[in-house]
Design an enzyme around this catalytic site. Structure first.
Site, mmCIF file in Angstrom:
data_model
loop_
_atom_site.group_PDB
_atom_site.id
_atom_site.type_symbol
_atom_site.label_atom_id
_atom_site.label_comp_id
_atom_site.label_asym_id
_atom_site.label_seq_id
_atom_site.Cartn_x
_atom_site.Cartn_y
_atom_site.Cartn_z
ATOM 1 N N CYS A 37 -45.680 -36.926 -37.757
ATOM 2 C CA CYS A 37 -45.606 -36.641 -36.321
ATOM 3 C C CYS A 37 -46.734 -35.727 -35.868
ATOM 4 C CB CYS A 37 -44.251 -36.036 -35.972
ATOM 5 S SG CYS A 37 -43.837 -34.543 -36.897
ATOM 6 N N GLU A 59 -37.599 -33.457 -31.177
ATOM 7 C CA GLU A 59 -38.979 -33.436 -31.681
ATOM 8 C C GLU A 59 -39.437 -34.880 -31.663
ATOM 9 O OE1 GLU A 59 -41.921 -34.237 -33.961
ATOM 10 O OE2 GLU A 59 -40.704 -33.454 -35.608
ATOM 11 N N LYS A 107 -26.729 -38.947 -38.951
ATOM 12 C CA LYS A 107 -27.047 -40.373 -38.852
ATOM 13 C C LYS A 107 -28.485 -40.531 -39.310
ATOM 14 C CE LYS A 107 -28.735 -43.515 -36.966
ATOM 15 N NZ LYS A 107 -29.687 -44.548 -37.522
ATOM 16 N N GLU A 123 -49.178 -43.614 -29.580
ATOM 17 C CA GLU A 123 -48.960 -43.209 -30.964
ATOM 18 C C GLU A 123 -48.925 -44.440 -31.866
ATOM 19 O OE1 GLU A 123 -46.222 -39.965 -33.258
ATOM 20 O OE2 GLU A 123 -45.191 -41.331 -31.891
#
Length: 504
Positions: free
Chosen positions: A289, A255, A180, A387
């Site tokens: 990331c 992750e 996906k 973030e």
């Protein structure tokens, strides 16, 4: 629209490119112009069900599960060769779809081919099992077997490389896959489907369902026949995925988010530390990331380092991602652009100095955020704790090693960290003390496929990369074999020498 684009982009289910059963589509928007690139099939539960059924059938009844190892790996090598053949096309599609500069997407596509070759070799050489002898009575040995249907949910930053980072070990170890992809970056996922189709994998081994997380993603996670979920994305979404899949006791690899520190001591190699800091936050448009988004620079060199940062920020080339000299392009989507801009407003409200480069007027239609420094930051501010995922660097200073370790760890995330010092004893100490899954000392974010990749705290669960991926993508089976006539207790055997029953 580029003639190489499929309009609309279909799913890939059971070896065929098909539209959604509902007929629904959604628009894929250019980050550079905010114009529609094409339409994409909008997957729903019924599409996911069809893909999972195809993957389950291929795993349980298809030839994929009966192939000898070398026969299966021929497909893995073929996929890598086809990626190499189409590097230029994939890189252009990725840049068009994501806004990442073409010079960076081309490198990442090359790494995608490496993922397949690496895992083919790793399965041959490291997925070998272990054997244990017990005197002359037993041999106990282990085997690693594929688990079944792997649900892979991938992000929109560097989508092609990160898709292959999951698909390669899943297929190489013998699982079947339902992918996906992120709805904001469907083009190279579709291209991966075309490549795998050309490689000739048996029907149902690899499937793609496009769509939104709350529809296609949620259905994939909740499906009882999906044993594995590997997800890369936001921490909040990762938590939701674990809740949705709890009933079927799935295995997860996550992750998640990051707010990684880069610690620059006074004895660093100044120019190299500066290069690494700038590259680590502004490459990939800051949508990385492992980006070093929190800078801690020693007070004794802070004035000089910040001045050098300001000069670099002013010189970074912001522009059309298809141009070879562009260093920062537009952010992936208008929603993300607005969110990053929101953080710049918060920074001003919190008392930060916002120092930004300039966006040329002709780029005003795109999702461009200039490379930005946030100065006079405190570690307890929102912009230092949350973030942002854009080309934004928070800058703070420190005086002692103990202080900076405490500051670096005072955050919910723990994905990566960077240390710059010529005192290697200190480098090892600080790397050991920073709470993160991955630390680089006197280095930018370099990648080694052999090492485990993943984070601690709110940055993830589990590790992928190297042979560590086998812990997720395979089931460990232990076989005990008797090689001698060892003693077995004899329950229930009549003993003539004693009376078990007595009469009253």
């Amino acid at each position: 629209m580029n003639s190489n684009l499929k309009n609309p982009v279909p799913h890939y289910i059971n070896g065929e490119f098909v539209m959604s059963l509902s007929g629904e589509t959604f628009a894929n928007i250019s980050p550079y112009s905010n114009e529609e690139l094409n339409q994409v099939s909008q997957g729903m539960k019924e599409d996911v069900n069809a893909a999972v059924l195809a993957a389950k059938t291929a795993f349980k009844k298809g030839e994929w599960g009966t192939f000898k190892l070398n026969e299966r790996l021929k497909y893995i090598y073929k996929i890598a060769d086809l990626i190499d053949r189409d590097i230029d096309q994939v890189a252009k599609l990725e840049s068009l779809d994501t806004g990442l500069p073409i010079s960076q997407t081309k490198k990442m596509v090359g790494r995608a081919a490496d993922n397949f070759r690496f895992y083919a070799e790793m399965v041959k050489n490291r997925m070998t099992g272990e054997a244990y002898h017990v005197d002359d009575e037993f041999i106990n040995y282990t085997r690693q077997k594929p688990v079944g249907v792997a649900g892979l949910i991938t992000p929109w930053n560097a989508p092609f490389m990160l898709e292959t980072w999951k698909v390669a070990p899943a297929l190489a170890t013998g699982n079947t896959v339902v992918l996906k992809p992120a709805e904001w970056s469907p083009l190279t996922a579709h291209k991966l489907g075309e490549i795998i189709h050309e490689a000739g994998l048996p029907q149902g081994v690899f499937n793609i369902v496009h769509g939104f997380g709350e529809e296609a993603g949620a259905a994939l996670v909740a499906h009882p026949d999906v044993q594995l979920i590997s997800f890369t994305g936001e921490t909040k979404t990762g938590s939701e995925i674990m809740r949705n899949g709890a009933d079927s006791l799935k295995r997860y690899s996550m992750e998640l988010g990051g707010k990684s520190p880069i610690i620059v001591f006074e004895d660093c190699e100044f120019d190299r530390a500066l290069d690494a800091c700038v590259w680590g936050i502004f490459s990939f448009n800051g949508e990385r990331c492992t980006a070093n988004s929190r800078l801690f620079v020693h007070e004794s060199i802070s004035e000089r380092f910040i001045a050098a940062l300001k000069e670099r920020v002013g010189n970074i080339i912001v522009g059309d991602p298809s141009h070879a000299d562009t260093e920062v392009g537009p952010l992936i989507h208008r929603d993300h652009f607005e969110n990053v801009k929101r953080y710049l407003t918060i920074a001003s409200q919190e008392g930060c100095e916002v120092y930004s480069g300039q966006i040329p007027e002709h780029l005003s239609n795109g999702n461009f955020v200039p490379p930005t420094l946030l100065l006079n930051v405190r570690n307890d501010m929102k912009v230092a704790q949350e973030e942002i995922f854009g080309p934004v660097l928070t800058v703070m200073t420190f005086q002692t090693e103990e202080e900076v370790i405490e500051l670096a760890n005072d955050v919910q995330y723990g994905l990566a960290g960077y240390v710059w010092t010529n005192d290697m004893k200190r480098g090892h100490r600080v790397a050991g003390a920073v709470e993160a899954g991955m630390l680089w000392v006197n280095s930018q974010n370099v990648r080694d496929l052999r090492i485990p990749f993943g984070g601690s705290k709110a940055s993830g669960i589990g590790r992928e990369g190297g042979h560590y991926a086998f812990e997720f993508y395979t089931e460990m089976k232990v076989v005990h074999v008797a090689v001698g006539d060892h003693h077995i207790q004899q329950f229930g055997k009549k003993n003539k020498a004693s009376s078990i029953h007595t009469k009253a």
